[in-house]
Design a protein around this motif. Structure first.
Motif, PDB file in Angstrom:
ATOM      1  N   PHE A  76      -0.170  -8.637   5.487  1.00  0.00           N
ATOM      2  CA  PHE A  76      -0.997  -9.109   4.371  1.00  0.00           C
ATOM      3  C   PHE A  76      -2.257  -8.249   4.343  1.00  0.00           C
ATOM      4  O   PHE A  76      -2.980  -8.158   5.336  1.00  0.00           O
ATOM      5  CB  PHE A  76      -1.383 -10.574   4.580  1.00  0.00           C
ATOM      6  CG  PHE A  76      -2.231 -11.166   3.469  1.00  0.00           C
ATOM      7  CD1 PHE A  76      -1.666 -12.050   2.561  1.00  0.00           C
ATOM      8  CD2 PHE A  76      -3.578 -10.844   3.332  1.00  0.00           C
ATOM      9  CE1 PHE A  76      -2.436 -12.605   1.545  1.00  0.00           C
ATOM     10  CE2 PHE A  76      -4.348 -11.391   2.327  1.00  0.00           C
ATOM     11  CZ  PHE A  76      -3.779 -12.274   1.429  1.00  0.00           C
ATOM     12  N   GLY A  77      -2.511  -7.603   3.229  1.00  0.00           N
ATOM     13  CA  GLY A  77      -3.725  -6.807   3.102  1.00  0.00           C
ATOM     14  C   GLY A  77      -4.032  -6.524   1.647  1.00  0.00           C
ATOM     15  O   GLY A  77      -3.209  -6.763   0.754  1.00  0.00           O
ATOM     16  N   THR A  78      -5.221  -6.004   1.411  1.00  0.00           N
ATOM     17  CA  THR A  78      -5.575  -5.611   0.050  1.00  0.00           C
ATOM     18  C   THR A  78      -4.986  -4.233  -0.246  1.00  0.00           C
ATOM     19  O   THR A  78      -4.618  -3.471   0.654  1.00  0.00           O
ATOM     20  CB  THR A  78      -7.097  -5.547  -0.130  1.00  0.00           C
ATOM     21  OG1 THR A  78      -7.634  -4.516   0.714  1.00  0.00           O
ATOM     22  CG2 THR A  78      -7.746  -6.879   0.215  1.00  0.00           C
ATOM     23  N   ILE A  81       0.442  -7.606  -1.000  1.00  0.00           N
ATOM     24  CA  ILE A  81      -0.590  -6.678  -1.445  1.00  0.00           C
ATOM     25  C   ILE A  81      -1.526  -7.430  -2.384  1.00  0.00           C
ATOM     26  O   ILE A  81      -1.168  -7.750  -3.520  1.00  0.00           O
ATOM     27  CB  ILE A  81       0.020  -5.473  -2.171  1.00  0.00           C
ATOM     28  CG1 ILE A  81       1.080  -4.796  -1.289  1.00  0.00           C
ATOM     29  CG2 ILE A  81      -1.073  -4.473  -2.571  1.00  0.00           C
ATOM     30  CD1 ILE A  81       1.925  -3.786  -2.030  1.00  0.00           C
ATOM     31  N   ASP A  82      -2.726  -7.713  -1.907  1.00  0.00           N
ATOM     32  CA  ASP A  82      -3.704  -8.442  -2.707  1.00  0.00           C
ATOM     33  C   ASP A  82      -4.588  -7.464  -3.468  1.00  0.00           C
ATOM     34  O   ASP A  82      -4.921  -6.391  -2.972  1.00  0.00           O
ATOM     35  CB  ASP A  82      -4.569  -9.316  -1.783  1.00  0.00           C
ATOM     36  CG  ASP A  82      -5.269 -10.444  -2.528  1.00  0.00           C
ATOM     37  OD1 ASP A  82      -4.817 -10.804  -3.630  1.00  0.00           O
ATOM     38  OD2 ASP A  82      -6.258 -10.963  -1.998  1.00  0.00           O
ATOM     39  N   GLU A  83      -4.963  -7.834  -4.688  1.00  0.00           N
ATOM     40  CA  GLU A  83      -5.900  -7.062  -5.510  1.00  0.00           C
ATOM     41  C   GLU A  83      -5.376  -5.654  -5.797  1.00  0.00           C
ATOM     42  O   GLU A  83      -6.040  -4.647  -5.557  1.00  0.00           O
ATOM     43  CB  GLU A  83      -7.287  -7.005  -4.852  1.00  0.00           C
ATOM     44  CG  GLU A  83      -7.906  -8.375  -4.674  1.00  0.00           C
ATOM     45  CD  GLU A  83      -9.225  -8.322  -3.903  1.00  0.00           C
ATOM     46  OE1 GLU A  83      -9.518  -7.266  -3.308  1.00  0.00           O
ATOM     47  OE2 GLU A  83      -9.933  -9.318  -3.895  1.00  0.00           O
ATOM     48  N   PHE A  84      -4.178  -5.591  -6.334  1.00  0.00           N
ATOM     49  CA  PHE A  84      -3.597  -4.304  -6.735  1.00  0.00           C
ATOM     50  C   PHE A  84      -4.509  -3.656  -7.773  1.00  0.00           C
ATOM     51  O   PHE A  84      -4.922  -4.286  -8.736  1.00  0.00           O
ATOM     52  CB  PHE A  84      -2.197  -4.512  -7.314  1.00  0.00           C
ATOM     53  CG  PHE A  84      -1.347  -3.285  -7.324  1.00  0.00           C
ATOM     54  CD1 PHE A  84      -0.425  -3.061  -6.320  1.00  0.00           C
ATOM     55  CD2 PHE A  84      -1.473  -2.344  -8.333  1.00  0.00           C
ATOM     56  CE1 PHE A  84       0.374  -1.923  -6.320  1.00  0.00           C
ATOM     57  CE2 PHE A  84      -0.685  -1.201  -8.341  1.00  0.00           C
ATOM     58  CZ  PHE A  84       0.241  -0.984  -7.331  1.00  0.00           C
ATOM     59  N   GLY A 117      14.585  -2.751   2.264  1.00  0.00           N
ATOM     60  CA  GLY A 117      14.867  -4.180   2.238  1.00  0.00           C
ATOM     61  C   GLY A 117      13.661  -5.075   2.426  1.00  0.00           C
ATOM     62  O   GLY A 117      13.804  -6.296   2.596  1.00  0.00           O
ATOM     63  N   VAL A 118      12.459  -4.502   2.395  1.00  0.00           N
ATOM     64  CA  VAL A 118      11.244  -5.294   2.556  1.00  0.00           C
ATOM     65  C   VAL A 118      10.953  -6.033   1.249  1.00  0.00           C
ATOM     66  O   VAL A 118      11.049  -5.462   0.169  1.00  0.00           O
ATOM     67  CB  VAL A 118      10.046  -4.388   2.926  1.00  0.00           C
ATOM     68  CG1 VAL A 118       8.775  -5.215   3.076  1.00  0.00           C
ATOM     69  CG2 VAL A 118      10.342  -3.612   4.197  1.00  0.00           C
ATOM     70  N   ARG A 119      10.607  -7.298   1.355  1.00  0.00           N
ATOM     71  CA  ARG A 119      10.213  -8.076   0.174  1.00  0.00           C
ATOM     72  C   ARG A 119       8.730  -7.834  -0.097  1.00  0.00           C
ATOM     73  O   ARG A 119       7.900  -7.798   0.825  1.00  0.00           O
ATOM     74  CB  ARG A 119      10.472  -9.570   0.402  1.00  0.00           C
ATOM     75  CG  ARG A 119      11.857  -9.903   0.907  1.00  0.00           C
ATOM     76  CD  ARG A 119      12.933  -9.750  -0.151  1.00  0.00           C
ATOM     77  NE  ARG A 119      12.921 -10.852  -1.089  1.00  0.00           N
ATOM     78  CZ  ARG A 119      13.522 -12.024  -0.888  1.00  0.00           C
ATOM     79  NH1 ARG A 119      14.144 -12.265   0.259  1.00  0.00           N
ATOM     80  NH2 ARG A 119      13.489 -12.973  -1.798  1.00  0.00           N
ATOM     81  N   LEU A 120       8.364  -7.682  -1.362  1.00  0.00           N
ATOM     82  CA  LEU A 120       7.007  -7.321  -1.762  1.00  0.00           C
ATOM     83  C   LEU A 120       6.430  -8.366  -2.699  1.00  0.00           C
ATOM     84  O   LEU A 120       7.106  -8.823  -3.630  1.00  0.00           O
ATOM     85  CB  LEU A 120       7.010  -5.958  -2.465  1.00  0.00           C
ATOM     86  CG  LEU A 120       7.622  -4.785  -1.690  1.00  0.00           C
ATOM     87  CD1 LEU A 120       7.820  -3.593  -2.613  1.00  0.00           C
ATOM     88  CD2 LEU A 120       6.739  -4.408  -0.515  1.00  0.00           C
ATOM     89  N   VAL A 121       5.181  -8.734  -2.477  1.00  0.00           N
ATOM     90  CA  VAL A 121       4.482  -9.661  -3.371  1.00  0.00           C
ATOM     91  C   VAL A 121       3.086  -9.107  -3.612  1.00  0.00           C
ATOM     92  O   VAL A 121       2.396  -8.711  -2.665  1.00  0.00           O
ATOM     93  CB  VAL A 121       4.403 -11.086  -2.794  1.00  0.00           C
ATOM     94  CG1 VAL A 121       3.739 -12.030  -3.796  1.00  0.00           C
ATOM     95  CG2 VAL A 121       5.794 -11.600  -2.442  1.00  0.00           C
ATOM     96  N   ALA A 122       2.654  -9.078  -4.866  1.00  0.00           N
ATOM     97  CA  ALA A 122       1.360  -8.487  -5.202  1.00  0.00           C
ATOM     98  C   ALA A 122       0.590  -9.395  -6.144  1.00  0.00           C
ATOM     99  O   ALA A 122       1.167 -10.162  -6.930  1.00  0.00           O
ATOM    100  CB  ALA A 122       1.551  -7.114  -5.841  1.00  0.00           C
ATOM    101  N   THR A 123      -0.743  -9.295  -6.064  1.00  0.00           N
ATOM    102  CA  THR A 123      -1.629  -9.901  -7.062  1.00  0.00           C
ATOM    103  C   THR A 123      -2.460  -8.785  -7.662  1.00  0.00           C
ATOM    104  O   THR A 123      -2.486  -7.659  -7.160  1.00  0.00           O
ATOM    105  CB  THR A 123      -2.579 -10.948  -6.444  1.00  0.00           C
ATOM    106  OG1 THR A 123      -3.603 -10.280  -5.684  1.00  0.00           O
ATOM    107  CG2 THR A 123      -1.839 -11.916  -5.550  1.00  0.00           C
ATOM    108  N   SER A 124      -3.161  -9.098  -8.743  1.00  0.00           N
ATOM    109  CA  SER A 124      -3.985  -8.084  -9.389  1.00  0.00           C
ATOM    110  C   SER A 124      -5.445  -8.280  -9.061  1.00  0.00           C
ATOM    111  O   SER A 124      -5.888  -9.358  -8.653  1.00  0.00           O
ATOM    112  CB  SER A 124      -3.801  -8.150 -10.908  1.00  0.00           C
ATOM    113  OG  SER A 124      -4.314  -9.368 -11.413  1.00  0.00           O
ATOM    114  N   ASN A 125      -6.207  -7.211  -9.269  1.00  0.00           N
ATOM    115  CA  ASN A 125      -7.666  -7.266  -9.171  1.00  0.00           C
ATOM    116  C   ASN A 125      -8.217  -7.306 -10.582  1.00  0.00           C
ATOM    117  O   ASN A 125      -7.936  -6.415 -11.384  1.00  0.00           O
ATOM    118  CB  ASN A 125      -8.176  -6.020  -8.429  1.00  0.00           C
ATOM    119  CG  ASN A 125      -9.686  -5.948  -8.418  1.00  0.00           C
ATOM    120  OD1 ASN A 125     -10.358  -6.953  -8.567  1.00  0.00           O
ATOM    121  ND2 ASN A 125     -10.206  -4.748  -8.242  1.00  0.00           N
TER     122      ASN A 125
END
Length: 359
Positions: A123-125, A153-156, A178-186
């Motif tokens: 978990f990181g920005t 991925i926080d604050e893309f 095969g890594v699952r990815l989740v992102a939020t926006s800045n």
């Protein structure tokens, strides 16, 4: 320096004397939610009953977390997604993008997912991942993160084209593994709806990866209010240490430095090490804060502000208030989202030092 009620004293240190050396293993170990989100969960998230998308996002992310031990339905990795399309069920998606305005709890939801999902996980920005690549190299970063089940991925961010291309490539290779990815926006404070970093922007920039991401809308008003609050008045020059002794408990460890020396020191420490630079401190004291006029220094200072906010370190300062630390040109330029975020966070930490109320 001694307090009447205790023989313990406030210990003063200097950030400028800290030169942390961090191994790749230590860098990777830091990719977890900050202290602010260290114990959050889906149960501690409080959906607004007037915004059904918030409750829907919680349920979708719970299903996504539960699916972590399974292969995504209908997915054989990146290339099968390219040619075969993907499921619209977030529990079966290879990735999720949380689309919403500033202050609706996206980071809380992302951290809750991280806590609920099986590991190994990171978990990181956005900035922390680009700094990780800078410290370890692209291939070493891919090799390390490819062993993870989940990367959050926080604050893309989109304000640096080079970094965006770098992250798109990193995400593609992780997805292939095969890594699952989740992102939020800045998003920019005060820009809810207008000019918001929205799903179409995200999908355009990550190009062929876009089909692997299901979009979860998180609607709502900014619980922190829009715009930037006025920064509290700095303390009178010459009273900085005395103010620290008044405001902080005995036995606190406070880094006290001349502001100009701090920003100069940042150029000698890689941003990936800023987390360790401020480790074990209870607060910050800066003398003679002045506007930063160089963009490269300002961007490093933004990373430091994020790490201070992560650690919840109150700041006592003299000089100009934090809403004047970046020039007008910077606040109106291409990196304005970073600078708005930094000013908001520094202001909150200064207010915490002045009032004792948590930022």
């Amino acid at each position: 320096m001694y307090r009447l009620e205790s023989t313990l004293v406030v210990t003063f240190e200097h950030l400028t004397e800290r030169r942390p050396q961090v191994s790749p293993e230590e860098l990777l170990a830091g990719f977890r939610p900050s202290e602010r989100f260290g114990e959050v969960s889906f149960e501690t998230y409080r959906p607004d009953p007037q915004q059904p998308s918030q409750s829907a996002a919680v349920e979708a992310l719970k299903k996504f977390a539960a699916s972590m031990g399974q292969s995504p339905q209908g997915s054989g990795g990146f290339f099968s997604k390219l040619f075969g399309g993907g499921s619209k069920n977030p529990a079966a998606a290879q990735g999720v993008y949380l689309d919403g305005g500033f202050g609706v709890g996206k980071t809380h939801l992302l951290a809750s997912l991280w806590h609920a999902a099986d590991g190994p996980k990171a978990f990181g920005t956005f900035v922390e991942y680009t700094n990780l690549v800078g410290a370890m190299g692209f291939r070493n970063t891919v090799d390390a993160l490819s062993k993870y089940k989940l990367v959050c991925i926080d604050e893309f961010e989109l304000d640096d084209p080079g970094d965006t291309v770098l992250m798109s490539r990193l995400m593609r290779e992780l997805s292939d593994a095969g890594v699952r990815l989740v992102a939020t926006s800045n998003t920019l404070p005060g820009a809810l709806g207008e000019g918001r970093f929205a799903a179409q922007d995200f999908k355009r920039e990550i190009q062929v990866l876009a089909d692997q991401f299901d979009v979860l809308r998180v609607d709502g008003e900014d619980y922190r209010h829009r715009g930037l609050e006025k920064a509290p008045n700095p303390v009178v020059p010459g009273t900085e240490e005395a103010t620290v002794e008044e405001k902080f408990p005995a036995n606190s460890r406070i880094a006290v430095d001349n502001f100009a020396n701090v920003v100069e020191h940042l150029s000698q420490v890689h941003p990936s090490r800023y987390r360790q630079l401020v480790a074990d401190l209870d607060g910050i004291c800066w003398k003679n804060v002045e506007p930063i006029t160089r963009q490269d220094i300002a961007l490093r200072f933004v990373v430091l502000a994020d790490r201070l906010y992560d650690r919840d370190l109150p700041i006592v300062s003299s000089g100009v208030p934090f809403d004047q630390v970046f020039t007008e040109e910077m606040m109106a330029g291409g990196y304005q989202k970073k600078y708005f975020r930094a000013v908001s966070r520094l202001t909150a930490l200064a207010r915490e030092a002045a009032t004792g109320e948590r930022a």
